[in-house]
Design an enzyme around this catalytic site. Structure first.
Site, PDB file in Angstrom:
ATOM      1  N   ASP A  66      13.065 -25.422  -4.172  1.00  0.00           N
ATOM      2  CA  ASP A  66      11.882 -24.930  -3.469  1.00  0.00           C
ATOM      3  C   ASP A  66      11.300 -26.142  -2.751  1.00  0.00           C
ATOM      4  OD1 ASP A  66       9.393 -24.137  -2.606  1.00  0.00           O
ATOM      5  OD2 ASP A  66       8.899 -23.018  -4.419  1.00  0.00           O
ATOM      6  N   ASN A  93      15.557 -27.736   7.637  1.00  0.00           N
ATOM      7  CA  ASN A  93      15.523 -26.429   8.314  1.00  0.00           C
ATOM      8  C   ASN A  93      14.676 -25.397   7.575  1.00  0.00           C
ATOM      9  OD1 ASN A  93      16.824 -24.047   9.909  1.00  0.00           O
ATOM     10  ND2 ASN A  93      17.336 -23.641   7.763  1.00  0.00           N
ATOM     11  N   ALA A  94      14.518 -25.533   6.253  1.00  0.00           N
ATOM     12  CA  ALA A  94      13.803 -24.508   5.477  1.00  0.00           C
ATOM     13  C   ALA A  94      12.430 -24.271   6.090  1.00  0.00           C
ATOM     14  CB  ALA A  94      13.639 -24.961   4.024  1.00  0.00           C
ATOM     15  N   GLY A  95      12.074 -23.003   6.226  1.00  0.00           N
ATOM     16  CA  GLY A  95      10.767 -22.720   6.810  1.00  0.00           C
ATOM     17  C   GLY A  95      10.356 -21.292   6.584  1.00  0.00           C
ATOM     18  N   SER A 145       9.824 -25.523  16.255  1.00  0.00           N
ATOM     19  CA  SER A 145       9.732 -24.207  16.900  1.00  0.00           C
ATOM     20  C   SER A 145       9.028 -24.388  18.243  1.00  0.00           C
ATOM     21  CB  SER A 145       8.896 -23.271  16.023  1.00  0.00           C
ATOM     22  OG  SER A 145       8.554 -22.106  16.719  1.00  0.00           O
ATOM     23  N   TYR A 158       1.269 -21.260  11.266  1.00  0.00           N
ATOM     24  CA  TYR A 158       2.661 -21.626  11.576  1.00  0.00           C
ATOM     25  C   TYR A 158       2.705 -22.727  12.642  1.00  0.00           C
ATOM     26  CZ  TYR A 158       7.604 -20.969  12.797  1.00  0.00           C
ATOM     27  OH  TYR A 158       8.945 -21.153  13.033  1.00  0.00           O
ATOM     28  N   ALA A 160       0.423 -24.837  13.446  1.00  0.00           N
ATOM     29  CA  ALA A 160      -0.107 -26.102  12.901  1.00  0.00           C
ATOM     30  C   ALA A 160       0.962 -26.824  12.089  1.00  0.00           C
ATOM     31  CB  ALA A 160      -1.324 -25.823  12.036  1.00  0.00           C
ATOM     32  N   SER A 161       1.714 -26.062  11.274  1.00  0.00           N
ATOM     33  CA  SER A 161       2.730 -26.703  10.433  1.00  0.00           C
ATOM     34  C   SER A 161       3.847 -27.299  11.288  1.00  0.00           C
ATOM     35  CB  SER A 161       3.300 -25.699   9.416  1.00  0.00           C
ATOM     36  OG  SER A 161       4.098 -24.716  10.047  1.00  0.00           O
ATOM     37  N   LYS A 162       4.171 -26.636  12.395  1.00  0.00           N
ATOM     38  CA  LYS A 162       5.256 -27.133  13.252  1.00  0.00           C
ATOM     39  C   LYS A 162       4.773 -28.279  14.150  1.00  0.00           C
ATOM     40  CE  LYS A 162       8.555 -24.419  11.766  1.00  0.00           C
ATOM     41  NZ  LYS A 162       9.730 -24.941  11.078  1.00  0.00           N
TER      42      LYS A 162
HETATM   43  N1  LIG Z   1      14.030 -17.331  13.653  1.00  0.00           N
HETATM   44  C1  LIG Z   1      13.225 -17.789  14.594  1.00  0.00           C
HETATM   45  O1  LIG Z   1      12.830 -17.055  15.538  1.00  0.00           O
HETATM   46  C2  LIG Z   1      12.764 -19.210  14.561  1.00  0.00           C
HETATM   47  C3  LIG Z   1      12.126 -19.718  15.700  1.00  0.00           C
HETATM   48  C4  LIG Z   1      11.688 -21.024  15.694  1.00  0.00           C
HETATM   49  C5  LIG Z   1      11.878 -21.825  14.600  1.00  0.00           C
HETATM   50  N2  LIG Z   1      12.494 -21.318  13.494  1.00  0.00           N
HETATM   51  C6  LIG Z   1      12.631 -22.189  12.343  1.00  0.00           C
HETATM   52  O2  LIG Z   1      13.979 -22.225  11.929  1.00  0.00           O
HETATM   53  C7  LIG Z   1      14.052 -22.469  10.531  1.00  0.00           C
HETATM   54  C8  LIG Z   1      14.963 -21.444   9.885  1.00  0.00           C
HETATM   55  O3  LIG Z   1      14.418 -20.169  10.121  1.00  0.00           O
HETATM   56  P1  LIG Z   1      15.277 -18.816  10.051  1.00  0.00           P
HETATM   57  O4  LIG Z   1      14.902 -18.028  11.232  1.00  0.00           O
HETATM   58  O5  LIG Z   1      16.676 -19.132   9.778  1.00  0.00           O
HETATM   59  O6  LIG Z   1      14.575 -18.130   8.784  1.00  0.00           O
HETATM   60  P2  LIG Z   1      15.190 -17.229   7.623  1.00  0.00           P
HETATM   61  O7  LIG Z   1      16.343 -16.440   8.098  1.00  0.00           O
HETATM   62  O8  LIG Z   1      14.027 -16.531   6.996  1.00  0.00           O
HETATM   63  O9  LIG Z   1      15.732 -18.335   6.621  1.00  0.00           O
HETATM   64  C9  LIG Z   1      14.827 -19.242   6.094  1.00  0.00           C
HETATM   65  C10 LIG Z   1      15.545 -20.160   5.141  1.00  0.00           C
HETATM   66  O10 LIG Z   1      14.565 -21.058   4.603  1.00  0.00           O
HETATM   67  C11 LIG Z   1      14.598 -20.931   3.200  1.00  0.00           C
HETATM   68  N3  LIG Z   1      13.288 -21.132   2.598  1.00  0.00           N
HETATM   69  C12 LIG Z   1      12.148 -20.459   2.806  1.00  0.00           C
HETATM   70  N4  LIG Z   1      11.182 -20.913   1.988  1.00  0.00           N
HETATM   71  C13 LIG Z   1      11.757 -21.899   1.248  1.00  0.00           C
HETATM   72  C14 LIG Z   1      11.294 -22.752   0.216  1.00  0.00           C
HETATM   73  N5  LIG Z   1      10.029 -22.689  -0.243  1.00  0.00           N
HETATM   74  N6  LIG Z   1      12.162 -23.642  -0.318  1.00  0.00           N
HETATM   75  C15 LIG Z   1      13.436 -23.716   0.108  1.00  0.00           C
HETATM   76  N7  LIG Z   1      13.928 -22.935   1.083  1.00  0.00           N
HETATM   77  C16 LIG Z   1      13.092 -22.039   1.632  1.00  0.00           C
HETATM   78  C17 LIG Z   1      15.135 -19.549   2.897  1.00  0.00           C
HETATM   79  O11 LIG Z   1      15.777 -19.531   1.633  1.00  0.00           O
HETATM   80  P3  LIG Z   1      15.198 -18.972   0.262  1.00  0.00           P
HETATM   81  O12 LIG Z   1      14.328 -17.809   0.574  1.00  0.00           O
HETATM   82  O13 LIG Z   1      16.456 -18.658  -0.478  1.00  0.00           O
HETATM   83  O14 LIG Z   1      14.459 -20.117  -0.367  1.00  0.00           O
HETATM   84  C18 LIG Z   1      16.167 -19.389   4.004  1.00  0.00           C
HETATM   85  O15 LIG Z   1      17.370 -19.987   3.619  1.00  0.00           O
HETATM   86  C19 LIG Z   1      12.606 -22.413  10.013  1.00  0.00           C
HETATM   87  O16 LIG Z   1      12.103 -23.701   9.849  1.00  0.00           O
HETATM   88  C20 LIG Z   1      11.871 -21.704  11.118  1.00  0.00           C
HETATM   89  O17 LIG Z   1      10.513 -22.035  11.161  1.00  0.00           O
HETATM   90  C21 LIG Z   1      12.957 -20.031  13.450  1.00  0.00           C
END
Ligand SMILES: NC(=O)c1ccc[n+]([C@@H]2O[C@H](COP(=O)([O-])OP(=O)(O)OC[C@H]3O[C@@H](n4cnc5c(N)ncnc54)[C@H](OP(=O)(O)O)[C@@H]3O)[C@@H](O)[C@H]2O)c1
Length: 273
Positions: A66, A93-95, A145, A158, A160-162
């Protein structure tokens, strides 16, 4: 490479979405030369990703993590080094996502939690890994992001965190470049994953739906490919989508217009009335 045999890559958030896809694409590319360290909370998800990567000959270490917990982040890096002897690439990458108008939020506890996952998780992992990355002259990737470049309505937490991530990794880049460590910031736009469905709503619960128009979302494969390309070419950053690139510059000369474009990306029901 940190060991004779392997390129050691740690990916947080590797159980789903962009992180899982990056793991698979790296396995296809590097095959037996690759040691992947897959971190997230969902162990079944990690195992499913590892199974695919192992088919290409890559070695996988799964670490239930986590990233919102500092000791988990430090253990992730410790177990990586104990197993493989070093680290070549850390992909933060986790988010987690969130969609809520600030005035509709009663309890800001989940704002702090989001900051722990999106910002502090990256900082803790990077802090623990940096000595090893300096040793290997390795690479750090931070998945931010477009909402980290432009404030987006409904995304105070969101964005703010990014934005915080950007400030941290932009500063770090200048500190570590002499040591030969590369820092790449990735700015995806809307990508076709489930992130918005799991993200917080105003009450701090899983939203269960997306507040964004998803029709033109980028395929996750394309997003992962762009991040890997940027990382391998030691690019400072990768801003995805033409709209994202344009918005960044337009913001300097016509910020009001960019505000309108950001508002238009939201579904009507989640816009401020
Ligand atoms: N999808 C988009 O449109 C988009 C756009 C811009 C930026 N992003 C960024 O890209 C990254 C990946 O996003 P995604 O779209 O692939 O999201 P996703 O499909 O929801 O996957 C998120 C990943 O992060 C993990 N995660 C979430 N909370 C966590 C925690 N507390 N500890 C460890 N792992 C955690 C999840 O795993 P578990 O739940 O198993 O822990 C999962 O593997 C993020 O940082 C997100 O902000 C995404």
């Amino acid at each position: 490479m940190s060991t004779q045999q392997h390129l050691v890559v740690v990916i947080t958030g590797a159980s789903d979405g962009i992180g899982a896809e990056m793991a698979k694409q790296l396995a296809v590319k590097h095959k037996v030369r690759l040691a992947l360290v897959l971190a997230a909370r969902n162990e079944a998800g990690l195992r499913a990703v590892a199974e695919v990567c192992k088919r290409f000959g890559s070695v996988c270490l799964l670490v239930k993590t986590d990233v919102g917990v500092e000791s988990d982040c430090r253990r992730l890096i410790r177990e990586t080094v104990e197993t493989f002897g070093g680290i070549d690439i850390l992909i933060n990458n986790a988010g987690k996502s969130a969609q809520a108008l600030f005035s509709e939020v009663d309890n800001l506890g989940w704002y702090q939690e989001l900051m722990r996952v999106n910002f502090w998780g990256s900082v803790w992992c990077t802090h623990a890994a940096l000595p090893y990355l300096k040793e290997s002259k390795g690479k750090i990737v931070a998945v931010s992001s477009l909402a980290g470049l432009i404030g987006v309505p409904g995304r105070t937490a969101y964005s703010a965190s990014k934005f915080a991530m950007n400030g941290f990794f932009e500063s770090l880049r200048t500190e570590v470049q002499e040591a030969g460590v590369q820092v790449t910031l990735a700015y995806p736009g809307v990508v076709a994953t489930r992130i918005r469905y799991h993200g917080y709503n105003a009450a701090g619960e899983a939203a269960g739906s997306s507040g964004l128009k998803e029709e033109q979302a980028m395929p996750v494969e394309e997003c992962a490919y762009q991040i890997i390309q940027a990382m391998e070419q030691n690019q400072r950053e990768v801003v995805m989508t033409a709209k994202g690139k344009l918005g960044r510059w337009l913001r300097l000369i016509a910020p009001g217009l960019v505000d309108k474009i950001a508002m238009a990306a939201l579904k009507k029901e989640v816009r401020p009335q």
